[in-house]
Design an enzyme around this catalytic site. Structure first.
Site, PDB file in Angstrom:
ATOM      1  N   GLU A 855       0.838  -1.246  -0.093  1.00  0.00           N
ATOM      2  CA  GLU A 855       0.023   0.146  -0.083  1.00  0.00           C
ATOM      3  C   GLU A 855       0.718   1.106   0.154  1.00  0.00           C
ATOM      4  OE1 GLU A 855      -3.159   0.065   2.824  1.00  0.00           O
ATOM      5  OE2 GLU A 855      -3.465   2.166   2.762  1.00  0.00           O
ATOM      6  N   ARG A 933      -7.440   3.066  14.169  1.00  0.00           N
ATOM      7  CA  ARG A 933      -8.139   1.880  14.008  1.00  0.00           C
ATOM      8  C   ARG A 933      -8.156   0.927  15.342  1.00  0.00           C
ATOM      9  NH1 ARG A 933     -11.587  -0.440  10.407  1.00  0.00           N
ATOM     10  NH2 ARG A 933     -11.082   0.908   8.476  1.00  0.00           N
ATOM     11  N   GLU A1314     -10.796  -7.898   5.263  1.00  0.00           N
ATOM     12  CA  GLU A1314     -10.003  -7.572   6.817  1.00  0.00           C
ATOM     13  C   GLU A1314     -10.863  -8.305   7.736  1.00  0.00           C
ATOM     14  OE1 GLU A1314      -7.516  -3.883   6.543  1.00  0.00           O
ATOM     15  OE2 GLU A1314      -9.492  -3.416   5.820  1.00  0.00           O
TER      16      GLU A1314
END
Ligand SMILES: Cc1cc2nc3c(=O)[nH]c(=O)nc-3n(C[C@H](O)[C@H](O)[C@H](O)COP(=O)(O)OP(=O)(O)OC[C@H]3O[C@@H](n4cnc5c(N)ncnc54)[C@H](O)[C@@H]3O)c2cc1C
Ligand code: FES
Ligand code: FES
Length: 1382
Positions: A855, A933, A1314
């Site tokens: 990423e 997160r 995920e």
């Protein structure tokens, strides 16, 4: 010279004995300086003048075609030859160390004596090209293709959804092909054995086994026809639901017809039959490969060149040359020497020629065990037990017995057995032979034996055991399959006839010293004793004294290794006790609850169930949304036709790039010396910071990085520069020759060091709700705890790769890259080159896995390669080697969590104060979003009225850690589940009760004030309880634990709630571009990249539904910044939602444009409407765009919607732990996952299973070790273990929750990439449950700390008992450990 007497003599190619290699001997670790090198080479030349005549022609066949190479390069592996010279790109490079199986090919050879054909899977990455004389190589391209005809092995893995990113697929195909060539109807056990050397990071293995089960005796799923005989689908009866259709239709598979296989080349058959002896000699400037055809010549050469390396399988030497940079100028290959390959039964045992392969030894021993009286085969059985877990089949097919002995590794698995058995070794040189016994005088130091330099090992005699002798062998490694030992042992006891009095005892251990050793002191003191509790007591305390390790010893795990020596002896003690009682001797009774400790691991054939909702009755047949469409590239992946970045043919004048990286964690660069590099062959140029035409500054969220280190390095692996050369080998050699001088600075490596130094990135995030103080006051009890969660390496099978091609005008640059973030790559390349983004085109065809690792970190390599291409004005390519990739590119963040939790006696949680620390590394990268997160998931699925979570990002001198599937969520939730387990243990109530009590309900609000709607947690929970038969299992586990002292079972059910959206609001957008051509075909492009997750397949399904055309008319070629600009990375599980909506938007526009033509001609075809629109001058191209509505969260005010919606799931797992070794078996996992209305059940189930197995790796297996100086010690599959086939639960059930439409995403679906990963925590907590049962046996109860991963070491250490008490740990701080917890 000893003549071998003639009993049964086999001179056979038992699977690659002649796989030899191109480098030769020097004492390990010594490198030749230049002068010495040329002297040696002259020396060799002189020897060549001897009477011997040498051939320099290598003849072999590849896929039936003859290859003749005159003087082939001894440095070249078969893999490089196939990929670069023959352009056969189907065989992949995953590791170059024999540890992943991606490079598997089949070697076939005709046995000279029997004319029998043998077919073996081997690793092309380790096979030297020079070793292939008169062999036939079959690659994945050779057995079938999409254009020609698929081989059933290719068809089945693809159509059964066993190929996601596909990078492992050709290797798996070839392993299976090799098996079928030797055995047309194998058993499932054969299949599992065939795959011991193959890894897959995407699928979770289940679909691969299902695919290939169709070839086996056991057969595929019967579709419930065999219900009464225990059909795998009978579980579905639990809910009395109609069973889901199978995800694939085995009935449609082409049958396997062994008569249609590629024939062994007739010319090769003739050549093999008429094989006249010949000696081969191949030479390049550094190395000579000598393959003589008689033992005399072989010994003569060894006498002349005592430093020469004898190479058979090259599985040791190949690794030394590639990874330790050792040069061996002379290689002696004994492939043509019959005496080294013979197998002879003598009156005392079996004599194996030293070059016999391990596979051959295994089959000879199995045959002996089947025919000889049992008392004679104790040693053979012990060897077979070791061979069962020795590497993978590809290695065993080529590696030699002699290679294992002579490598003299302290963790060799065979040497302990050879030692206790007292094997006799025949050593030989040109003047004669001698026989030595393999005892404690054989190994004279680390990787050294008593062989004289001129001697070679001719043979080994493995003796028959005697009547009163018992032998056992044990191997303990982090992973059961294909792993190197932590401790390996063999034990042999002989009793005085008719008694239990010890007459002879030998205890041999590997992994406890620099050599394999015999515990002679302990054994000596036990002679004459009776086999009983007193002897055991004495033996364990003697062993604890004799086998000690320095706390700094390489390999670490000191306490564990010491405990293992006792535990393994104890197992032996019990096994012998059982056998003595079996013989009717009057020895102590073996308690029934101790029996399971005497059993060796027994694998059961895995079974599985997949349950999903089928499309509604009446859905059009050509509407493929909701159907299990096979991944669009799967067939090409299975045939090797799918093109990955490094598979692209070389461009004209292309150069290869190798990185120059820092060897220090924190230092000033004083000077860079290029003189040696510049002299290297093939060297073309270098790039450093000064060569960057634009900006050297880069970064992901903030620009806090540099492309090349400038004056200072801040981690080991920090990129300082790069070298470009004509080939990969030359570039890598030149890069290694660059000398950097440093001034070292104090590094910060661990989170604890960062906390002590207050070394944090800002800001420190907090989410707080309710009144914490009041909450703790209200609580009946308060509990505090902490835990550490280790990081994780992505281990995508395809490492980072980029090819940069300057276009020659207007500074245009084309970048082919394996990335999840094309637009970010474009931005950074343009910035570094100082050109506008419109001159950079980034193109991504597909990735061999990403998982978040591509990423942001992929951009570093792409920018470096682009800068080099710009400087040289030539195309430049680089694909990182596995060890570089692991060293440089970071992974999942290690986390440390500290918590204080307040709860009522009912189990209701009323207050939580949790602090998370993550090891962010040397730059910020995505660490802040990842921590956010973690905080967004700090309550997992539980409603907590008063809560505060804080997140600290530790700035350390490790390579920057980055995104990884779950993005901090799993770490956040593991801490949650840990404290909830503590609460339950403190209260003495079942953990599932506490979990259920606190579970969120519809309308509850999260700590970040988001109200939960359409919540399906309770449904998932109840379904999981019922599908898993939780209550019955719990009762069975308790009964089992009562009946077994040394093995314990554990059970856990764990929920998950995962927020879907990028937490950075602006990223929640996507674009698509759809063209319809006048022939009716559709070209679809969108902003997402394909990394195996099936995104392109789902997008085609969406487009097909909206346009109303069969999906076969729609094609996706690639992702490119030139077609869809400014794209978000393919991440956060949101790509189907975002891109799917954009695709839908574009297709709807086109559909509306076509509707009038459809109305005008309702009976016409799609092509008619398209043509009519075209002639009417209607644009047949449209852009689509989508942005997620109503999201955006503000940390300051704790308000706004952080997520568009949530994915929910629950899993229940059962495990069995071996309390004496710490090993565990995953017995069963039942997963219920809410994916809304699935767009493609096969792909979604694939994602659930793949994520789950990646989580199993994270929480139970994968351990990164760093030295105290910040050097990553685990840099390849040899030392870093991801789950293998044997790690999947014996029974795996995956159910996609029915009737759960989601009104927030495309066609009522939900994100799936995920969310399921965390469900593997059910395995972690099942292990913890089993450990609790073991601790209870020692009278220990209540909460205890178990860090992640629950490795064999942690499990064993936590199972406190009489043996752990004998091996106390050294006090921390009193020694320098081999590795530190970062
Ligand atoms: C992926 C992988 C997994 C592995 N797993 C295991 C494992 O589970 N357990 C384990 O114990 N090992 C393991 N190994 C180590 C290795 O496979 C074995 O040691 C193997 O037996 C070596 O044999 P070889 O023929 O490939 O050796 P080579 O690399 O060909 O040679 C090794 C050394 O032995 C010397 N040698 C070979 N034959 C003779 C001879 N006749 N006389 C004198 N010297 C000789 C050579 O000079 C050389 O120094 C593994 C290796 C790899 C790459
Ligand atoms: S590339 Fe050969 S085994 Fe991994
Ligand atoms: S499909 Fe196996 S590694 Fe990706």
């Amino acid at each position: 010279m000893k003549q071998l007497s003639h009993c049964w003599v086999f001179w056979a190619w038992g699977g690659g004995e002649n796989i030899t290699h191109p480098f030769a001997i020097l004492p390990t670790g010594i490198r030749l300086e230049k002068k010495e090198k040329s002297l040696r080479m002259r020396d060799v030349d002189r020897n060549m003048e001897d009477k011997q005549t040498w051939d320099d022609e290598l003849i072999f066949f590849v896929n039936g075609k003859k290859v003749v190479e005159t003087n082939p390069d001894p440095d070249m592996t078969l893999l490089t030859y196939l990929r670069r010279k023959l352009g056969l790109q189907g065989t992949k490079l995953g590791c170059a160390e024999g540890g992943c199986g991606a490079c598997t090919v089949v070697l076939s050879k005709c046995q000279p004596d029997t004319q029998q054909l043998l077919h073996h899977a081997v690793n092309a990455c380790l096979a030297p090209i020079c070793s292939l004389h008169l062999t036939a190589v079959t690659t994945v391209e050779g057995i079938g293709s999409v254009a020609r005809q698929l081989h059933p092995v290719q068809e089945r893995i693809a159509k059964a959804h066993g190929s996601q990113c596909g990078f492992c697929t050709p290797g798996l195909v070839m392993s299976m092909y090799a098996l079928l060539r030797s055995k047309a109807t194998p058993t499932m056990a054969d299949v599992e054995e065939a795959f011991q050397g193959n890894l897959c990071r995407c699928t979770g293995y289940r679909p691969i086994l299902e695919a290939y089960k169709t070839f086996t005796v056991e057969g595929g799923c019967c579709g419930r026809r065999g219900q009464n005989d225990g059909c795998c689908m009978s579980e579905q009866e639990v809910d009395h639901e109609k069973p889901s259709a199978l995800l694939f239709n085995a009935a449609g598979f082409a049958p396997l017809d062994p008569t249609q296989e590629v024939i062994f080349p007739p010319e090769l058959m003739a050549l093999s039959k008429n094989q006249k002896t010949c000696s081969l000699r191949f030479q390049n400037k550094r190395t000579v490969w000598l393959q003589p055809d008689t033992l005399d010549t072989f010994l003569h050469l060894k006498w002349k060149h005592p430093e020469a390396r004898v190479v058979v399988g090259n599985t040791e030497v190949g690794i030394e040359v590639k990874f330790k940079n050792i040069l061996y100028p002379v290689i002696l290959a004994p492939a043509f020497i019959p005496e080294l390959h013979s197998v002879e039964h003598s009156s005392d045992g079996i004599v194996f020629g030293a070059a016999c392969t391990l596979s051959r030894m295994e089959s000879v021993l199995k045959q002996a065990v089947a025919t000889l009286p049992p008392h004679q085969t104790e040693v053979f059985l012990a060897l077979l037990e070791q061979l069962r877990w020795f590497a993978g089949q590809q290695i065993r097919n080529v590696a030699a017995i002699g290679g294992n002995i002579m490598t003299a590794s302290p963790i060799s698995d065979l040497n302990p057995v050879f030692m206790v058995a007292g094997c006799k070794l025949t050593l030989i040189d040109k003047d004669g032979s001698r026989v030595v016994r393999m005892d404690d005088s054989f190994f004279v130091g680390y990787r050294r034996t008593l062989l004289r330099p001129q001697e070679v090992l001719l043979s080994i005699e493995v003796p028959y055991s005697t009547k009163h002798q018992f032998v056992s062998a044990f191997k303990q490694s982090p992973r059961r399959e294909d792993d190197i030992s932590i401790v390996t042992a063999a034990m042999s006891v002989t009793f005085t006839a008719g008694t239990s009095v010890v007459e002879d005892l030998k205890l041999s251990y590997g992994g406890m010293a620099a050599t394999t050793l015999l515990a002679t002191k302990t054994a000596g003191q036990l002679l004459g004793r009776c086999w009983g509790e007193e002897l055991l007591e004495h033996a364990t305390s003697l062993l604890a004294e004799e086998l000690t390790l320095h706390p700094s010893v390489p390999g670490g795990m000191v306490t564990y290794r010491q405990t293992l020596t006792l535990s393994l002896f104890y197992k032996f003690y019990l096994i012998v006790l059982r056998k003595l009682r079996g013989q009717g001797l009057n020895v102590e009774t073996l308690r029934p609850d101790f029996l399971s400790a005497t059993e060796f691991y027994h694998a059961e054939t895995p079974s599985s169930v997949q349950i999903y909702q089928e499309v509604p009755k009446g859905q059009r047949q050509d509407d493929v949304v909701g159907r299990s469409v096979v991944h669009l590239s799967a067939l090409k992946q299975a045939t090797g036709e799918a093109v990955y970045c490094d598979d692209m043919p070389l461009f004209e004048k292309e150069l290869y790039l190798a990185l120059v990286t820092s060897s220090k964690a924190h230092a000033r660069i004083l000077s860079i010396d290029l003189s040696a590099a510049e002299q290297s062959p093939g060297f073309v140029g270098c790039v450093f910071a000064g060569d960057i035409p634009g900006s050297n500054t880069c970064g992901t969220v903030v620009q806090d990085e540099t492309v090349f280190a400038d004056r200072q390095v801040t981690c080991v692996g920090h990129i300082i520069g790069a070298v470009v050369a004509d080939t990969q080998l030359h570039a890598q050699r030149a890069a290694k020759a660059v000398k950097i001088h440093y001034e070292e600075l104090q590094p910060i490596i661990t989170m604890q060091e960062a906390i002590a130094a207050q070394s944090f990135y800002q800001p420190i995030r907090t989410i707080q709700k309710g009144d914490l103080q009041a909450g703790f006051q209200q609580a009946d009890q308060v509990l505090e705890g902490e835990m550490h969660i280790g990081g994780q390496e992505h281990f995508y099978l395809e490492t980072h790769a980029t090819v940069a091609v300057p276009r020659g005008e207007d500074e245009e640059m084309e970048i082919f890259v394996s990335t999840q973030a094309p637009s970010h790559t474009q931005f950074l390349v343009a910035k570094a080159l100082g050109i506008p983004a419109n001159r950079v085109a980034v193109r991504v065809k597909r990735m061999g896995g990403g998982f978040g690792g591509k990423e942001s970190r992929s951009t570093i390599l792409s920018t470096v390669v682009a800068v080099a291409a710009h400087k040289m004005q030539r195309p430049v390519r680089c694909m990182l080697d596995r060890d570089e990739d692991m060293l440089i590119t970071g992974g999942r963040h290690p986390f440390y969590g500290k918590y204080k939790v307040g709860f009522l006696n009912s189990g209701k949680i009323v207050a939580l104060d949790v602090s998370y620390y993550s090891n962010a590394g040397n730059t910020l990268d995505l660490s802040l979003s990842i921590m956010e997160r973690a905080l967004f998931h700090m309550e997992n699925s539980y409603s907590i009225p008063n809560v505060r979570g804080r997140g600290f990002l530790c700035r350390t001198n490790l390579p920057s850690n980055t995104a990884f599937r779950g993005f901090g969520g799993p770490q956040g939730m593991l801490v949650t589940e840990s404290w909830i387990t503590d609460v339950a243990q403190r209260l003495g109530v079942p953990t599932d009760k506490v979990r259920r009590l606190n579970l969120y309900r519809e309308g509850d609000s999260t700590p970040y004030n988001q109200v939960l709607e359409q919540i399906t947690l309770d449904r998932c929970w109840d379904e999981c309880l019922s599908r898993s038969g939780f209550q019955e299992r719990r009762a069975a586990v308790e009964l089992y634990n009562k009946q077994n002292r040394w093995t314990k079972r554990g059970l856990a059910i764990v929920p998950t709630k995962f927020g879907i959206s990028f937490t950075a609001q602006f990223l929640n957008q996507a674009g698509a571009l759809v063209h319809i051509y006048t022939d009716g075909s559709v070209l679809l492009t969108h902003g997402g990249t394909e990394m195996g997750q099936g995104l392109h397949t789902k997008m085609v399904q969406v487009a097909s539904r909206v346009l109303g055309v069969p999906h076969s008319k729609i094609h996706i070629s690639e992702t490119s910044t030139s077609t869809v600009p400014n794209t978000s990375p393919t991440a956060a599980s949101a790509s189907s939602d975002l891109n799917g909506a954009a695709v839908k938007n574009a297709c709807q526009i086109l559909k509306e444009r076509l509707d009038p033509y459809k109305s005008q001609n309702p009976k016409g075809s799609w092509e008619d409407w398209v043509k009519a629109a075209y002639f009417d001058r209607v644009s047949l191209s449209a852009n689509g765009f989508y942005k997620t509505p109503d999201i955006g969260y503000n940390f300051e005010t704790n308000s706004g919607r952080a997520f568009n919606y949530f994915s929910y799931g629950v899993a229940c797992s059962e495990v069995e732990v071996d309390c004496l070794t710490g090993a565990h078996k995953n017995l069963s996992s039942t997963i219920v996952m809410d994916v809304g209305v699935s767009l493609n059940p096969a792909i979604d189930i694939g994602q659930v299973e793949g994520a789950f197995m990646q989580g199993v790796g994270l929480f139970t297996l994968e351990e990164l070790h760093y030295s105290p100086d910040g050097v990553l010690l685990t840099r390849g599959p040899g030392s870093y273990k991801i789950p293998a086939f044997g790690d999947i639960p014996t029974h795996l059930s995956v159910s996609l929750l029915r009737d759960a439409p989601n009104d927030k995403a495309i066609f009522a679906s939900k994100a799936v990439g995920e969310p399921p990963l965390f469900l593997a925590a059910s395995v972690f907590f099942a292990i913890k449950d089993a450990i609790s049962a073991a601790r209870a046996e020692s009278g220990i109860s209540g909460p205890f700390r178990l860090d992640s991963p629950a490795s064999v070491e942690r499990i064993r250490n936590a199972c406190s008992d009489r043996f752990t008490q004998l091996t106390p740990s050294a006090k921390p701080g009193t020694f320098r450990p081999w590795s530190v917890q970062v």
